[in-house]
Design a protein around this motif. Structure first.
Motif, PDB file in Angstrom:
ATOM      1  N   HIS A 238      -0.416  14.524   1.519  1.00 14.21           N
ATOM      2  CA  HIS A 238      -0.218  14.960   2.910  1.00 14.21           C
ATOM      3  C   HIS A 238       1.224  14.836   3.358  1.00 14.21           C
ATOM      4  O   HIS A 238       1.511  14.478   4.493  1.00 14.21           O
ATOM      5  N   MET A 239       2.128  15.136   2.456  1.00 14.02           N
ATOM      6  CA  MET A 239       3.545  15.090   2.828  1.00 14.02           C
ATOM      7  C   MET A 239       4.008  16.424   3.398  1.00 14.02           C
ATOM      8  O   MET A 239       5.079  16.511   3.983  1.00 14.02           O
ATOM      9  N   LEU A 240       3.209  17.476   3.165  1.00 13.49           N
ATOM     10  CA  LEU A 240       3.658  18.795   3.606  1.00 13.49           C
ATOM     11  C   LEU A 240       2.970  19.229   4.894  1.00 13.49           C
ATOM     12  O   LEU A 240       3.548  19.949   5.697  1.00 13.49           O
ATOM     13  N   ASP A 241       1.731  18.847   5.054  1.00 16.59           N
ATOM     14  CA  ASP A 241       1.048  19.108   6.327  1.00 16.59           C
ATOM     15  C   ASP A 241      -0.130  18.150   6.469  1.00 16.59           C
ATOM     16  O   ASP A 241      -0.385  17.338   5.581  1.00 16.59           O
ATOM     17  N   GLY A 242      -0.804  18.225   7.573  1.00 13.29           N
ATOM     18  CA  GLY A 242      -1.955  17.350   7.804  1.00 13.29           C
ATOM     19  C   GLY A 242      -1.502  15.960   8.214  1.00 13.29           C
ATOM     20  O   GLY A 242      -0.310  15.678   8.298  1.00 13.29           O
ATOM     21  N   GLU A 243      -2.511  15.116   8.450  1.00  9.17           N
ATOM     22  CA  GLU A 243      -2.172  13.775   8.919  1.00  9.17           C
ATOM     23  C   GLU A 243      -2.060  12.822   7.735  1.00  9.17           C
ATOM     24  O   GLU A 243      -2.962  12.753   6.899  1.00  9.17           O
ATOM     25  N   ARG A 244      -0.990  12.121   7.667  1.00  7.67           N
ATOM     26  CA  ARG A 244      -0.785  11.221   6.538  1.00  7.67           C
ATOM     27  C   ARG A 244      -1.050   9.776   6.941  1.00  7.67           C
ATOM     28  O   ARG A 244      -0.641   9.340   8.021  1.00  7.67           O
ATOM     29  N   TYR A 245      -1.726   9.070   6.043  1.00 10.47           N
ATOM     30  CA  TYR A 245      -1.992   7.647   6.289  1.00 10.47           C
ATOM     31  C   TYR A 245      -0.658   6.908   6.418  1.00 10.47           C
ATOM     32  O   TYR A 245       0.270   7.128   5.639  1.00 10.47           O
ATOM     33  N   ALA A 246      -0.581   6.019   7.400  1.00 10.28           N
ATOM     34  CA  ALA A 246       0.702   5.343   7.655  1.00 10.28           C
ATOM     35  C   ALA A 246       0.900   4.102   6.797  1.00 10.28           C
ATOM     36  O   ALA A 246       2.031   3.699   6.532  1.00 10.28           O
ATOM     37  N   GLY A 247      -0.205   3.512   6.345  1.00 11.35           N
ATOM     38  CA  GLY A 247      -0.068   2.274   5.584  1.00 11.35           C
ATOM     39  C   GLY A 247       0.372   1.119   6.459  1.00 11.35           C
ATOM     40  O   GLY A 247       0.585   1.268   7.669  1.00 11.35           O
ATOM     41  N   THR A 248       0.506  -0.016   5.836  1.00 17.26           N
ATOM     42  CA  THR A 248       0.970  -1.206   6.535  1.00 17.26           C
ATOM     43  C   THR A 248       1.312  -2.204   5.437  1.00 17.26           C
ATOM     44  O   THR A 248       1.014  -1.962   4.268  1.00 17.26           O
ATOM     45  N   TYR A 249       1.941  -3.295   5.755  1.00 17.78           N
ATOM     46  CA  TYR A 249       2.124  -4.316   4.715  1.00 17.78           C
ATOM     47  C   TYR A 249       2.108  -5.712   5.315  1.00 17.78           C
ATOM     48  O   TYR A 249       2.238  -5.873   6.520  1.00 17.78           O
ATOM     49  N   ASN A 250       1.881  -6.676   4.420  1.00 19.72           N
ATOM     50  CA  ASN A 250       1.762  -8.078   4.816  1.00 19.72           C
ATOM     51  C   ASN A 250       0.572  -8.343   5.744  1.00 19.72           C
ATOM     52  O   ASN A 250       0.639  -9.219   6.603  1.00 19.72           O
ATOM     53  N   ASP A 251      -0.494  -7.586   5.574  1.00 15.78           N
ATOM     54  CA  ASP A 251      -1.720  -7.863   6.324  1.00 15.78           C
ATOM     55  C   ASP A 251      -2.272  -9.211   5.909  1.00 15.78           C
ATOM     56  O   ASP A 251      -2.460  -9.455   4.716  1.00 15.78           O
ATOM     57  N   TYR A 252      -2.576 -10.082   6.877  1.00 15.55           N
ATOM     58  CA  TYR A 252      -3.026 -11.413   6.455  1.00 15.55           C
ATOM     59  C   TYR A 252      -4.377 -11.366   5.759  1.00 15.55           C
ATOM     60  O   TYR A 252      -4.672 -12.173   4.891  1.00 15.55           O
ATOM     61  N   GLN A 253      -5.211 -10.363   6.110  1.00  8.65           N
ATOM     62  CA  GLN A 253      -6.536 -10.290   5.456  1.00  8.65           C
ATOM     63  C   GLN A 253      -6.404 -10.078   3.949  1.00  8.65           C
ATOM     64  O   GLN A 253      -7.257 -10.480   3.189  1.00  8.65           O
ATOM     65  N   ASP A 254      -5.346  -9.403   3.530  1.00  7.41           N
ATOM     66  CA  ASP A 254      -5.202  -9.096   2.103  1.00  7.41           C
ATOM     67  C   ASP A 254      -4.937 -10.323   1.252  1.00  7.41           C
ATOM     68  O   ASP A 254      -5.123 -10.308   0.035  1.00  7.41           O
ATOM     69  N   LYS A 255      -4.502 -11.374   1.894  1.00 10.45           N
ATOM     70  CA  LYS A 255      -4.159 -12.560   1.117  1.00 10.45           C
ATOM     71  C   LYS A 255      -5.406 -13.140   0.455  1.00 10.45           C
ATOM     72  O   LYS A 255      -5.330 -13.781  -0.583  1.00 10.45           O
ATOM     73  N   ALA A 256      -6.565 -12.916   1.057  1.00  7.69           N
ATOM     74  CA  ALA A 256      -7.805 -13.433   0.464  1.00  7.69           C
ATOM     75  C   ALA A 256      -8.053 -12.781  -0.894  1.00  7.69           C
ATOM     76  O   ALA A 256      -8.399 -13.457  -1.866  1.00  7.69           O
ATOM     77  N   ALA A 257      -7.846 -11.465  -0.970  1.00 11.89           N
ATOM     78  CA  ALA A 257      -8.065 -10.779  -2.251  1.00 11.89           C
ATOM     79  C   ALA A 257      -7.025 -11.225  -3.274  1.00 11.89           C
ATOM     80  O   ALA A 257      -7.340 -11.411  -4.458  1.00 11.89           O
ATOM     81  N   LEU A 258      -5.789 -11.409  -2.818  1.00  6.79           N
ATOM     82  CA  LEU A 258      -4.749 -11.840  -3.758  1.00  6.79           C
ATOM     83  C   LEU A 258      -5.045 -13.254  -4.263  1.00  6.79           C
ATOM     84  O   LEU A 258      -4.841 -13.569  -5.430  1.00  6.79           O
ATOM     85  N   ARG A 259      -5.549 -14.089  -3.365  1.00  7.77           N
ATOM     86  CA  ARG A 259      -5.908 -15.456  -3.779  1.00  7.77           C
ATOM     87  C   ARG A 259      -7.067 -15.417  -4.767  1.00  7.77           C
ATOM     88  O   ARG A 259      -7.075 -16.129  -5.761  1.00  7.77           O
ATOM     89  N   GLN A 260      -8.043 -14.546  -4.512  1.00  7.97           N
ATOM     90  CA  GLN A 260      -9.201 -14.456  -5.399  1.00  7.97           C
ATOM     91  C   GLN A 260      -8.776 -13.999  -6.803  1.00  7.97           C
ATOM     92  O   GLN A 260      -9.260 -14.520  -7.809  1.00  7.97           O
ATOM     93  N   THR A 261      -7.866 -13.041  -6.858  1.00  4.51           N
ATOM     94  CA  THR A 261      -7.381 -12.591  -8.172  1.00  4.51           C
ATOM     95  C   THR A 261      -6.668 -13.736  -8.880  1.00  4.51           C
ATOM     96  O   THR A 261      -6.873 -13.967 -10.079  1.00  4.51           O
TER      97      THR A 261
END
Ligand code: BGC
Length: 729
Positions: free
Chosen positions: A300-323
């Protein structure tokens, strides 16, 4: 945008604009075409998280604070979990952060096979087995690409060593190429639908992999139907015509003379001077632009709505810890020293430089400017809280002798200089040697001092944990290790610790196997932790104190010494201008197993605090018409211990009367089974015909021979639990 609209765009582009799209115009991005709404294509390393930003035309750090982000477990750590769900979760985080950081392609994952324990980049890879790597890379790629970003599976192919990585010519049989070195790439492309592939620096059969007709045009495009972007490794292009003709789409490099790249002005000049057929050249350039636009469109770089993403979400740390938790491999627990009981450990001694070392910023292009990194020392403090006194002693002195990236030139990352590693003058080399000698003398003096302090402190501690291993001075891009020995005099320290405290728990934080023969017979308790990401130290402390039951399994054999390794015994390593893979398909356990060579710890091995038994193996050929080659495998796994845990059930296949030379057995399926205490589960796995095939050099295709095969249910490559024969018509 539909296909016609993309073709319309291509027809509006000038030749110059097209060329601008197929080579770097910044160190990590191409130029866009603003008048047509085509943005630049932005890439970033890498496999352990989204790397910091550089200046557009120099390797100097941007120097701002916004690019601290998640430091993910290395691919080796991920592979050690044998858990596909965690690969998917890790991929989702990596993709989200890639997008969150405003990038279009993450230069990951890395799936070269671990051919020798000495390769500097093993920590970035997924071990020695094509089945394990293929199974883990698919969910990882899917997770990444859910976020409107492209993955970039690298390094295609045979980048199995760092010594002379820029020009070494790999001599490998077609069979080993197909059975060992390509399957993870093929799975990432065909099943994971990866949109990006990075060519390797090295050569295959005389031709550089970044413009290797056989690899890129014939295998990747024609056989596998890849329609995404082939990007070069940075500085991996060496010839304009080959880069034009042989399947490469995007040329990147470490230098900032962007217009002089092979696919920039030199290509324009060749066309203008008639040195190449204009029509053919334009068609080839259009093809590259088409691949790039198709990927941009899908993101979706040429048209349409593109996901914005994010980083350093605290919720993600649980998955990283589990791995990180599931990656810890318990190698030895002879006297049941582990798990430690926090109530009984009033005074804990932690010894070893790695306990207190943050590792994220090392290793080469996989370096991460981590938002944080919990070291083991920090993790033990966090997990134990205030009732345990933790004494820390470094034990040995790490003087960063081996860090070639830090010792290189004046660039901030060492990356630009990394292309010149073989060209250093004798004077420079001598000066470096001199420095090294001085550092080593200091090392010996400090080691003695630190060792005495640690031994003294060990005497009255309730528990002693040593955390050493390797660092990114050794597990690093651009350099292989000389041997498997632990650096910085750790062997002597561990031996002394074991003398005063035979119950010392030895934790090795490594990206590759190390030689433990100097002390392993005396150690009752050994644990392997990897570069396990920002939560690694916390996860380790949880495992040691029994809050988490270890469930990691080795994704690679730990040989006793590097001299045992098949690349050394049967093949060549590191070779010279060329390197012969004389061991052929016999890499890793395929060799140790078939040739009956003793190992320190086998592939697939790892202990738990509970005991699981597997039984009742049954095999059933599924009715697919006359030529059935699908096989259903069922068995039971029971947790007969008193705490919940996991077993990694491994299914190997062996040909009973092989017509060609085959490995004694090969991993073809696995399942990580989680069980409560006392629980039993039935597991059903399916083997398709690829579980029984081998690559036939004569007919140049995969082939199955009719006959009897053994299906082996195992806990590791060396611990087979049950065997059942199956007949294939
Ligand atoms: C490495 C790649 C990396 C690229 C860009 C090269 O030196 O081999 O893995 O993605 O640099 O930093």
């Amino acid at each position: 945008m539909n296909k016609d609209q993309i073709e319309g765009l291509i027809s509006e582009l000038t030749l110059q604009e097209k060329l601008d799209m197929v080579h770097g115009n910044e160190l990590f991005a191409t130029k866009g075409v603003e008048r047509l709404g085509i943005p630049p294509f932005r890439t970033s390393d890498g496999p352990m998280g989204v790397r910091r930003d550089f200046q557009t035309d120099s390797w100097a750090n941007i120097g701002l604070s916004y690019d601290y982000d998640s430091y993910l477990p290395s691919n080796t750590a991920l592979a050690a979990t044998w858990n596909r769900d965690l690969a998917y979760e890790t991929g989702k985080i990596l993709g989200k952060e890639t997008r969150g950081r405003g990038k279009d392609m993450i230069l990951a994952p890395s799936v070269n096979m671990m051919r020798t324990p000495l390769c500097g980049r093993n920590f970035e890879y997924m071990g020695e087995d094509p089945c394990l790597a293929a199974e883990m890379v698919v969910p990882l790629v899917k997770g990444i690409e859910e976020n409107d970003v492209s993955s970039c599976v690298k390094h295609f192919a045979l980048n199995n060593q760092e010594t002379r990585r820029l020009d070494v010519d790999v001599e490998v049989s077609e069979r080993a190429l197909r059975e060992i070195y390509l399957p993870a790439f093929e799975a990432a492309v065909k099943k994971g639908k990866a949109k990006g592939v990075m060519g390797a620096y090295n050569k295959l059969r005389g031709s550089h992999c970044c413009h290797n007709d056989y690899l890129l045009n014939q295998i990747l495009r024609e056989e596998w139907g890849f329609e995404g972007i082939v990007i070069s490794d940075w500085g991996g292009v060496h010839d304009t015509e080959e880069a034009l003709m042989n399947g490469l789409d995007m040329e990147m490099s470490v230098m900032n003379n962007f217009n002089e790249y092979f696919l920039a002005d030199p290509l324009m000049k060749m066309i203008e001077e008639g040195k190449i057929d204009r029509e053919i050249a334009i068609a080839k350039i259009d093809e590259k632009v088409r691949h790039i636009l198709n990927v941009m469109n899908a993101l979706h770089m040429l048209d349409g709505e593109r996901y914005a993403g994010t980083y350093n979400d605290y919720q993600d740390k649980a998955a990283l810890r589990q791995t990180a938790r599931e990656s810890v491999v318990l190698l030895k627990n002879d006297n049941h020293v582990l798990p430690l009981d926090a109530k009984k450990v009033k005074k804990l001694l932690l010894v070893g430089d790695n306990a207190n070392r943050q590792q994220a910023s090392g290793g080469g292009s996989a370096e991460i400017k981590a938002l944080y990194e919990i070291t083991p020392l920090m993790g033990f403090h966090m997990v134990l809280g205030g009732n345990t006194e933790i004494v820390y002693k470094p034990g040995y002195y790490n003087n960063d002798v081996g860090n070639i990236w830090a010792n290189m030139g004046d660039s901030e990352s060492g990356q630009a200089d990394s292309l010149n590693q073989d060209k250093e003058s004798t004077a420079v080399k001598e000066a470096q040697e001199e420095k090294k000698r001085a550092r080593q003398a200091l090392q010996e003096e400090m080691n003695e001092k630190y060792r005495k302090e640690a031994i003294e402190a060990a005497k009255d501690a309730d528990a002693v944990i040593f955390v050493g291993g390797l660092t990114h001075d050794f597990d690093t891009e651009g350099q292989d290790r000389a041997d498997m020995k632990l650096p910085y005099g750790q062997d002597a320290l561990i031996a002394s610790l074991l003398e005063v405290r035979p119950d010392t728990i030895v934790v090795l934080q490594v990206g590759s196997p190390v030689d433990m023969s100097a002390w392993s017979h005396r150690a009752s308790t050994i644990c392997c932790s990897w570069y396990a990401g920002m939560e690694g130290g916390y996860a380790l402390a949880e495992v040691i104190f029994g809050k988490v039951n270890p469930s990691g399994r080795l994704p690679e054999t730990f040989p006793i010494t590097e001299q045992d390794c098949p690349a050394v015994v049967l093949g060549e390593f590191p070779g010279g201008a060329s390197v012969k893979y004389g061991e052929d398909i016999f890499i890793g356990y395929r060799y140790y197993d078939t040739y009956d060579v003793k190992t320190a710890f086998p592939f697939g091995y790892g202990l738990s605090y509970t005991e699981c038994v597997m039984s009742g193996l049954a095999v059933n050929v599924l009715e697919d018409g006359e030529q059935s080659k699908r096989v259903e495998v069922t068995f039971n796994v029971s947790n007969i211990g008193d705490r919940s845990g996991a077993e990694v059930a491994q299914i190997y296949v062996a040909d009973k009367l092989p017509k060609v030379k085959k490995a004694a057995k090969e991993l073809k399926a696995f399942e990580k089974v989680f069980l409560e205490a006392g629980e039993t589960k039935q597991v059903r796995l399916e083997l398709d015909e690829s579980a029984f095939t081998y690559y036939d050099e004569e007919s140049r295709c995969f082939k199955i021979d009719a006959g009897y095969y053994m299906i082996l249910l195992a806990k590791s490559a060396e611990e087979v639990v049950e065997v059942v024969d199956v007949k294939l018509a």
